[in-house]
Design an enzyme around this catalytic site. Structure first.
Site, PDB file in Angstrom:
ATOM      1  N   ARG A   1      -0.307   4.359  -0.747  1.00 12.99           N
ATOM      2  CA  ARG A   1      -1.146   5.452  -0.229  1.00 12.99           C
ATOM      3  C   ARG A   1      -1.311   6.649  -1.169  1.00 12.99           C
ATOM      4  NH1 ARG A   1      -3.406   1.946   2.912  1.00 12.99           N
ATOM      5  NH2 ARG A   1      -2.350   1.494   4.877  1.00 12.99           N
TER       6      ARG A   1
ATOM      7  N   ASP B   1      -8.571  -5.224  -2.102  1.00 17.11           N
ATOM      8  CA  ASP B   1      -7.933  -5.463  -0.806  1.00 17.11           C
ATOM      9  C   ASP B   1      -8.320  -4.412   0.224  1.00 17.11           C
ATOM     10  OD1 ASP B   1      -6.001  -7.036   0.793  1.00 17.11           O
ATOM     11  OD2 ASP B   1      -5.010  -5.087   0.916  1.00 17.11           O
TER      12      ASP B   1
ATOM     13  N   HIS C   1       0.865  -1.178   0.000  1.00 15.77           N
ATOM     14  CA  HIS C   1       0.000   0.000   0.000  1.00 15.77           C
ATOM     15  C   HIS C   1       0.900   1.226   0.000  1.00 15.77           C
ATOM     16  CE1 HIS C   1      -3.636  -2.385   0.860  1.00 15.77           C
ATOM     17  NE2 HIS C   1      -2.818  -3.136   1.575  1.00 15.77           N
TER      18      HIS C   1
ATOM     19  N   ASN D   1      -6.537   0.583  -3.101  1.00 17.85           N
ATOM     20  CA  ASN D   1      -7.353   1.318  -2.122  1.00 17.85           C
ATOM     21  C   ASN D   1      -6.750   2.676  -1.779  1.00 17.85           C
ATOM     22  OD1 ASN D   1      -5.246   0.051  -0.740  1.00 17.85           O
ATOM     23  ND2 ASN D   1      -6.456  -0.261   1.119  1.00 17.85           N
TER      24      ASN D   1
ATOM     25  N   ASP E   1       2.208  -6.966   2.463  1.00 12.80           N
ATOM     26  CA  ASP E   1       1.039  -6.183   2.877  1.00 12.80           C
ATOM     27  C   ASP E   1       1.506  -4.936   3.632  1.00 12.80           C
ATOM     28  OD1 ASP E   1      -1.533  -5.330   3.222  1.00 12.80           O
ATOM     29  OD2 ASP E   1      -2.109  -6.843   4.681  1.00 12.80           O
TER      30      ASP E   1
ATOM     31  N   HIS F   1      -9.103 -10.580  -0.774  1.00 12.58           N
ATOM     32  CA  HIS F   1      -9.025 -10.356   0.670  1.00 12.58           C
ATOM     33  C   HIS F   1     -10.166 -11.164   1.274  1.00 12.58           C
ATOM     34  CE1 HIS F   1      -8.682  -7.595   4.326  1.00 12.58           C
ATOM     35  NE2 HIS F   1      -9.831  -8.216   4.520  1.00 12.58           N
TER      36      HIS F   1
END
Length: 445
Positions: free
Chosen positions: A60, A150, A58, A90, A304, A177
């Site tokens: 961001r 996810d 991730h 995400n 992750d 997920h």
């Protein structure tokens, strides 16, 4: 012509050899006479692996640059030995269009420290109701092949079936997920059992993962498509995947370093750094995950990597954000737990941290052997150096590091990305390419 000679590395932990890299390609392996204009890297005593590939990070950006940017995440990836990372969808806005995927691709290329591969959302806005632009993302410059909601489970079986059918013609894969929201809702934050009862925390039972995985492997068999199980956390899920593979179903799976090493007992202190989704599990699950990774039931290690700013993480346990850092420590954890634990050799590490994730993600130029003609993505590891993790020294913008203060055996010494040194501990260079705010911004969070 840019030339680099890596001197005396043990290829996959076996015999020592030199590597000559010219313009990003390995052109000679064996006893190499260094050209006069070559940069020479002394790798005596180091293990050489194909560059590591992470299927699950991730970064961001866009939307939460207070926690991480593609620049800072790339710097952390290079320091961890990664030459490719898959950036989850995400973000804000969600990566659910071709334009959004291309933006992530371009930001990664501008950094130049690792290959940043966009993951596309399965459903619009991660809402689970309507398929995202899967075909347009696949045909875009980003050539998206991995799709995931996810952080959210694609819990509707009809939507999951349609997604699997849609991505089959272009060789895509759905990374799931696995969390049935009716068995483990958004508030669930601790493995359901003695510890959750003692602490009064909402339980997250293993069956909430296992039931979704069981459904999805059957959907993969029905559609003839590919499903990938993200962050496997229970012994039951390992058994489901083992059964599915024995049936010839096209399923792959990943496990995180933290699920290989940390257990639910750590939650007894209510420290939110250990709040992660899926949650840390009991010892018997950890042992099953290690065995599953060693025997090939689980294909890959994926971090992750989930950075969070302090104002999101430093709360009461139930209110804190889910997730922990992982890019800079993953190799050390795998070395400490799996290699020094006698469960994997270094060729096995190359399989689960490079070759298999590259294959799953469709990166033909990553995860290849250290042979003439291969793109020079190389990770050099000191197999015996002990490192004590210091969260404050992270290249990430965030500091939610569950390994802080722990001593791990095995460390990344240098990373070569497409023939360029992007990380070099022995020369004190850190990340060799200076990036604005890439390594200093974290001090303010």
């Amino acid at each position: 012509m840019n030339r680099l000679v890596i001197r005396g590395a043990r290829l996959l932990g076996a015999d020592a050899a030199d590597l000559l890299v010219e313009d990003g390609v390995i052109t000679e392996v064996g006893s190499v006479s260094a050209p006069p204009d070559a940069e020479v890297l002394d790798a005596d005593g180091l293990v050489a692996l194909p560059g590591l590939v992470d299927l699950h990070v991730h970064l961001r950006e866009p939307g939460r640059e207070d926690a991480e940017t593609i620049a800072t995440g790339s710097a952390a990836a290079a320091a961890g030995g990664f030459t490719a990372v898959f950036a989850m969808a995400n973000t804000s806005p969600v990566t659910d269009t071709a334009e959004a995927a291309e933006r992530v691709l371009d930001l990664g290329r501008a950094c130049g420290l690792t290959e940043v591969v966009p993951v596309g959302a399965v459903t619009k806005g991660l809402e689970g109701a309507e398929l995202a632009e899967l075909g347009l993302m696949a045909r875009s410059r980003a050539r998206v092949r991995v799709f995931s909601d996810d952080g959210h489970c694609v819990h509707d079986a009809r939507i999951m079936r349609r997604a699997l059918e849609y991505i089959k013609p272009f060789g895509g894969v759905i990374s799931q997920h696995a969390q049935d929201p009716r068995l483990a809702g958004r508030e669930a934050c601790c493995h359901e059992g003695e510890v959750s009862g003692r602490l009064g925390l909402p339980g997250w039972p293993g069956i909430a993962e296992e039931s979704v995985v069981a459904r999805d492997v059957m959907l993969a068999r029905h559609t003839g498509s590919r499903v990938h199980v993200a962050h496997v956390s229970t012994a039951g899920t390992v058994e489901v995947i083992r059964w599915a593979k024995a049936q010839g179903i096209d399923v792959t799976a990943e496990v995180t370093p933290h699920h290989l090493a940390l257990t639910t007992d750590l939650l007894l202190g209510y420290d939110p750094v250990y709040k992660v989704n899926p949650p840390l599990r009991p010892t018997e699950d950890v042992e099953a995950l290690r065995a599953g990774l060693a025997d090939g039931t689980i294909d890959a290690v994926a971090t992750d990597h989930a950075p969070h700013a302090r104002h999101d993480k430093e709360h009461a346990f139930v209110d804190a954000a889910f997730g922990m850092l992982g890019l800079e420590t993953a190799l050390s954890v795998v070395s400490d737990v799996m290699v020094h634990g006698g469960l994997l050799d270094w060729a096995g590490v190359a399989r689960v941290m490079s070759a298999s994730p590259a294959r799953i993600g469709g990166l033909a130029h990553q995860g290849r052997g250290l042979a003439v003609g291969s793109t020079a993505h190389i990770t050099l590891v000191d197999p015996d150096r002990k490192v004590t993790v210091d969260a404050a020294a992270s290249r990430s913008r965030s500091r939610n590091n569950p390994w802080h203060g722990r001593t791990l055996r095995g460390a990344v010494e240098a990373t070569v990305f497409a023939g360029r040194l992007t990380h070099d501990v022995r020369n004190g260079a850190g990340n060799r390419r200076e990036l604005t705010n890439a390594t200093t911004s974290g001090a303010d969070l």
